[in-house]
Design a protein around this motif. Sequence first.
Motif, short mmCIF file in Angstrom:
data_model
loop_
_atom_site.label_atom_id
_atom_site.label_comp_id
_atom_site.label_asym_id
_atom_site.label_seq_id
_atom_site.Cartn_x
_atom_site.Cartn_y
_atom_site.Cartn_z
N VAL A 84 0.84 -1.21 0.00
CA VAL A 84 0.00 0.00 0.00
C VAL A 84 0.87 1.25 0.00
CG1 VAL A 84 -1.64 1.36 1.37
CG2 VAL A 84 -2.01 -1.09 1.06
N PHE A 85 1.97 1.23 0.75
CA PHE A 85 2.87 2.37 0.78
C PHE A 85 3.49 2.61 -0.60
CE2 PHE A 85 7.20 4.04 1.29
CZ PHE A 85 6.92 5.25 1.89
N VAL A 86 3.92 1.54 -1.26
CA VAL A 86 4.51 1.67 -2.60
C VAL A 86 3.50 2.27 -3.56
CG1 VAL A 86 5.45 0.40 -4.56
CG2 VAL A 86 6.16 -0.20 -2.23
N TRP A 87 2.28 1.77 -3.52
CA TRP A 87 1.24 2.29 -4.41
C TRP A 87 0.93 3.75 -4.11
CZ3 TRP A 87 -3.98 3.66 -3.14
CH2 TRP A 87 -4.74 4.00 -4.25
N TYR A 125 0.07 8.09 -17.05
CA TYR A 125 0.86 7.50 -15.96
C TYR A 125 -0.01 7.24 -14.73
CZ TYR A 125 3.65 7.43 -11.74
OH TYR A 125 4.14 7.09 -10.51
N LEU A 126 -0.88 8.21 -14.40
CA LEU A 126 -1.74 8.03 -13.23
C LEU A 126 -2.70 6.86 -13.41
CD1 LEU A 126 -2.66 11.64 -12.04
CD2 LEU A 126 -1.73 9.80 -10.64
N GLY A 127 -3.18 6.65 -14.65
CA GLY A 127 -4.04 5.50 -14.90
C GLY A 127 -3.32 4.19 -14.65
N ILE A 128 -2.06 4.12 -15.09
CA ILE A 128 -1.27 2.90 -14.86
C ILE A 128 -1.00 2.72 -13.37
CG2 ILE A 128 0.94 1.79 -15.33
CD1 ILE A 128 0.95 3.28 -18.02
N ALA A 129 -0.61 3.82 -12.70
CA ALA A 129 -0.33 3.74 -11.27
C ALA A 129 -1.58 3.38 -10.48
CB ALA A 129 0.25 5.07 -10.78
N ALA A 173 -6.23 2.06 -16.27
CA ALA A 173 -6.73 1.77 -14.93
C ALA A 173 -7.72 0.61 -14.95
CB ALA A 173 -7.37 3.01 -14.33
N THR A 174 -8.65 0.63 -15.91
CA THR A 174 -9.65 -0.44 -15.99
C THR A 174 -9.02 -1.75 -16.45
OG1 THR A 174 -11.31 1.23 -16.52
CG2 THR A 174 -11.86 -1.06 -16.98
#
Length: 222
Positions: A84-87, A125-129, A173-174
Amino acid sequence: MALPEFNPVFSDNAPAPVSVSGAPVPITAPLPHAALSRLPQLHEESRLALRRASLLSRAVPAAGTLLAMGSVAALAGGGNLGPVFVWSVLVLAGICAVLVSHLRTIAVFKDMAGSAADMRAILLYLGIAWGAGAFLALSPEALRIAAFAVVPTLALALLLRDRPAILAFGGPATAIAAAALWLRTGDAATAALLLGAQTVITLFLLRKIGRTGAAPAGLALR
């Protein structure tokens, strides 16, 4: 008795117009065809400029929305502390990039075309993350993973109202969330249903939103 038609500008018998100082005022010639032919191009440029300005002005509220949703997912997702911290670091890096790009655009007056392209790249990038959170931050529950992908994408669609930006975030993301749902729960049918439902809902919502950044009424072609 009908009065004779008189046009002070175009009549051959009319005196030339003069200014207050007494100097003759040149009669403006009609716009050339080349200038008129550029009106559709100017209309399209105006539409794109307004669309980019709208995206840049809405990016910061969208980043704040992702921050709030990410906090909820990190606290209530049921994942282990380390992943969770990494994410959280991955998502925060993308949110900081949104803010930095927005501030740079304001500070150095960067062209909106380049700024909008940068913002869409950051959203990709945010979608991948964000999708990676389905592996890192969530417990393997189908409903939780599905909501994790669907809710942020629809929220950003309502906030940003920009098709490329929504597809840049929502697509990866999906897709990553559906892959996590399949691999972690073994439920391929639900994963496929998530992909299909998200695609249909997003396309319907974007259709309802319509073309963003339309030119003002005074500039619209009739």
